[in-house]
Each structure stands twice: as structure tokens, then as C-alpha cells.
Design an enzyme around this catalytic site. Structure first.
Site, PDB file in Angstrom:
ATOM      1  NE  ARG A 234      -1.630  -6.015 -14.123  1.00  0.00           N
ATOM      2  CZ  ARG A 234      -1.092  -6.337 -15.308  1.00  0.00           C
ATOM      3  NH1 ARG A 234       0.159  -6.740 -15.381  1.00  0.00           N
ATOM      4  NH2 ARG A 234      -1.799  -6.215 -16.414  1.00  0.00           N
ATOM      5  CD  GLU A 263       3.727  -1.448 -12.420  1.00  0.00           C
ATOM      6  OE1 GLU A 263       3.341  -1.151 -13.566  1.00  0.00           O
ATOM      7  OE2 GLU A 263       3.802  -2.604 -12.023  1.00  0.00           O
ATOM      8  CG  HIS A 282       4.669  -3.545 -15.953  1.00  0.00           C
ATOM      9  ND1 HIS A 282       3.496  -3.307 -15.267  1.00  0.00           N
ATOM     10  CD2 HIS A 282       4.401  -4.597 -16.775  1.00  0.00           C
ATOM     11  CE1 HIS A 282       2.567  -4.162 -15.658  1.00  0.00           C
ATOM     12  NE2 HIS A 282       3.079  -4.967 -16.584  1.00  0.00           N
TER      13      HIS A 282
HETATM   14  C1  DGY Z   1       0.052  -7.639 -19.342  1.00  0.00           C
HETATM   15  O1  DGY Z   1      -0.070  -8.118 -20.453  1.00  0.00           O
HETATM   16  O2  DGY Z   1      -0.806  -7.820 -18.467  1.00  0.00           O
HETATM   17  C2  DGY Z   1       1.257  -6.815 -19.091  1.00  0.00           C
HETATM   18  O3  DGY Z   1       1.591  -6.803 -17.757  1.00  0.00           O
HETATM   19  C3  DGY Z   1       1.054  -5.408 -19.611  1.00  0.00           C
HETATM   20  O4  DGY Z   1       0.094  -4.778 -18.853  1.00  0.00           O
END
Ligand code: DGY
Length: 328
Positions: A234, A263, A282
Site C-alpha cells: 500500500r 491513487e 496498482h
Molecule cells: C489487494 O488485494 O489488496 C490489491 O491491492 C487490490 O486492492
């Protein structure tokens, strides 16, 4: 029974929910619902198939008195206030496991891209700048026998370790606890130690209070000047201001990020001005097969919750065992 899916999804997933007998509302506009649209859309739903872009907090939950189950499309669910949901007896679910390999594939691909310069050398060829053979030109870094430091040895970290083993890397890891099964990696009981010995550092820990800004200037200074940072977890785990300084001042040599703050990252963001920073939109879990499995797992969670059972991938079962709305 009403279910809100807050972004478009595979028709197969919608069909299963409809066959279950639910009225399915799919938010299939080009943009995610705005805050006010979302608050309005949840008011009479029983199930919410949620995404990272939905902030599920106290206010939203108070607008959804019938909501029994929130099924997040993803393994990370930091967009959901699980404590508040638990107080109301709402089940919160995610999609663990099935995306670990795709996420590790992408993290390893980023590592290899940086090491072997497949992100910048093709441009030299395209631009007609490929000069005479130069034994000292275009030098990259080996992958084999270099040290990979894995921060967070959960499912995704373990998959990363397996990939690194196949490339003859030395693998070290730091985790809250030492694991029984270490996938050929050596435990380091401090993050600082891991940072100082690693040629590549790959982040696989969840986002929470203790991991926000985990990678800041102090940590970058501990890393080798030649080291590469890979972040597929993240954005807020990395302090981007400090990362920028570290990349400009040569504290580390490069960074490959799948996740950012915010993002999408604005196209004029200063990190994008750097040649040694590579940013992906992402997409670590974004393969057709994996996204399909995630959608079906989301559906499985919702259906089982709406049937009155604890969903198979419920993250707050223990907290709602005595006050769950699932039976209502
Ligand atoms: C997750 O699975 O956490 C990915 O980053 C998609 O949000």
C-alpha cells in the site's frame, strides 16, 4: 435482498448473485461512486461488494442499517473501518491467497526490470541511440546471488521468496514473528538489519498504524546506495517525500512502486520526473485469471453471509460472534 457492487465486474459473478435471488446493483460508470453517491447507494443494501476506492467508515455504515456483509475485492481492506463494522455485527471479508502468486509475480517482475534495466534500455534502442559495442556501457545488476530482503513474510512474501530461490538469490526476511516455514529465507529480527544487507527490498506487510511511513528517510539511509525498493503493498507504507529525497540524493538507487499516495498519482507528481522511479497503476493482482477468482471469492463471501453463515474469508468472525447481523 439487495447487493451493491461498487465497480464493474465479470458477468459470471453477477449471474451467480442473481441466481441466488438477489437484486444486484452494479456501479458500472466510468468512475467510482463519489462519496455522496456511495452514501446514497448503500441505504437499503444487504450486501456490499466493495473496492479499495470505497471508504467504508462510521458515517457510511450508519446509512446502511440492513447491511450484513461487506466483501472486499482484494486482500487488503484498509479502506474499511473493521472496528466500527464489528460493533454493528457486520461481517467484513476479503480475498486472501488467490492473488498471492500474481502479486509476487509482479513484484519479482519489477525487481528484474530494475536489475536488468528492461525499463530504460529499450528506449535507447527506440531513440536510435544504441551506439557501438561498449564493454562498460549499459551495465545492469545481477539478480542471482544478490540479497533480497522481504518485509512481511505472509502469503505474498512467501511467494516472493520462492521466486527468489529460483533465481539463486540470498533471501532474508523480517516479520512480526519468526516463521516455522521460511521458504529458504533467513530471519532478521530487526528491519534495520534487513535494510542494511539487502540489494533489493520488497514490501509485503499490510497497511496499519504501525506500518504507515515504515519506509522513511531513516530507513532509506540504512539501505545500500545501490539498493532498489519494491512496493506492491500500500502507498502509505512508504513516505513519498522522503523517497523522493532518497532517490535524488542517491541514498538508494531506485524504486518500483505498484501503489502510491494518492491513487492515481497525478501526472505532474515529482516522483514521476525521476528516471530511477518506476510507477505501475496498482495492478499486482490484475491478471484475467486472478481477478476472476477474486470476483468469485467475493461472491462466495456475500452469498454465505446472506444465507446466515459466517463467510469463509471473514476477517472479523471473532469480533461479531455474539452480535452478528448475519442471522437477522
Ligand atoms: C489487494 O488485494 O489488496 C490489491 O491491492 C487490490 O486492492
Amino acid at each position: 435482498m439487495k447487493i451493491l457492487i461498487t465497480r464493474r465486474t465479470f458477468p459470471e459473478a453477477i449471474k451467480i448473485l442473481e441466481e441466488f435471488g438477489a437484486e444486484v446493483l452494479v456501479w458500472d460508470k466510468s468512475e467510482s461512486p463519489s462519496r455522496s453517491e456511495l452514501l446514497d447507494a448503500v441505504k437499503d443494501i444487504d450486501g456490499m461488494y466493495a473496492h479499495i476506492t470505497n471508504e467504508v467508515d462510521d458515517e457510511l455504515l450508519s446509512k446502511a442499517p440492513k447491511l450484513k456483509v461487506i466483501s472486499e475485492f482484494g486482500v487488503g481492506y484498509d479502506n474499511i473501518d473493521v472496528t466500527s463494522a464489528s460493533k454493528l455485527g457486520i461481517a467484513v471479508c476479503n480475498t486472501p491467497g488467490i492473488l498471492s502468486e500474481s502479486t509476487a509475480d509482479e513484484a519479482f517482475a519489477l525487481l528484474a526490470t530494475f536489475a536488468r534495466r528492461t525499463y530504460d534500455l529499450p528506449n535507447i534502442v527506440k531513440n536510435g541511440e544504441w551506439g557501438d559495442f561498449d564493454p562498460l556501457g549499459y551495465l545492469a545488476s545481477d539478480i542471482h546471488h544478490k540479497t533480497l530482503g522481504i518485509v512481511g513474510m505472509g502469503r505474498i512474501g512467501s511467494e516472493m521468496a520462492k521466486r527468489a530461490n529460483g533465481f539463486n538469490m540470498n533471501v532474508v526476511y523480517h516479520n512480526r514473528t519468526k516463521r516455522d516455514e521460511e521458504f529458504g529465507a533467513k530471519y532478521m529480527d530487526s528491519l534495520d538489519e534487513l535494510l542494511s544487507v539487502s540489494d533489493f527490498v520488497s514490501l509485503h506487510n499490510p497497511l496499519n498504524e504501525s506500518t504507515t511511513n515504515l519506509m522513511s528517510m531513516k530507513q532509506f539511509k540504512l539501505m545500500k546506495n545501490s539498493a532498489i525498493l519494491i512496493n506492491t503493498t500500500r502507498g502509505p507504507v512508504v513516505n513519498q517525500e522522503d523517497l523522493y529525497e532518497a532517490l535524488v540524493n542517491g541514498e538508494i538507487s531506485g524504486a518500483a512502486l505498484d501503489v502510491t499516495v494518492p491513487e492515481p498519482i497525478p501526472s505532474d507528481h515529482k516522483l514521476l520526473s525521476l528516471d530511477n522511479c518506476l510507477i505501475m497503476p496498482h495492478v499486482a493482482s490484475a491478471t484475467h485469471d486472478t481477478r476472476m477468482k477474486m470476483a468469485l471469492m467475493c461472491v462466495e463471501n456475500i452469498i454465505s453471509g446472506l444465507r446466515g453463515d459466517f463467510p469463509p474469508y471473514c476477517v472479523n468472525t471473532d469480533s461479531i460472534i455474539n452480535n452478528s447481523r448475519l442471522k437477522n
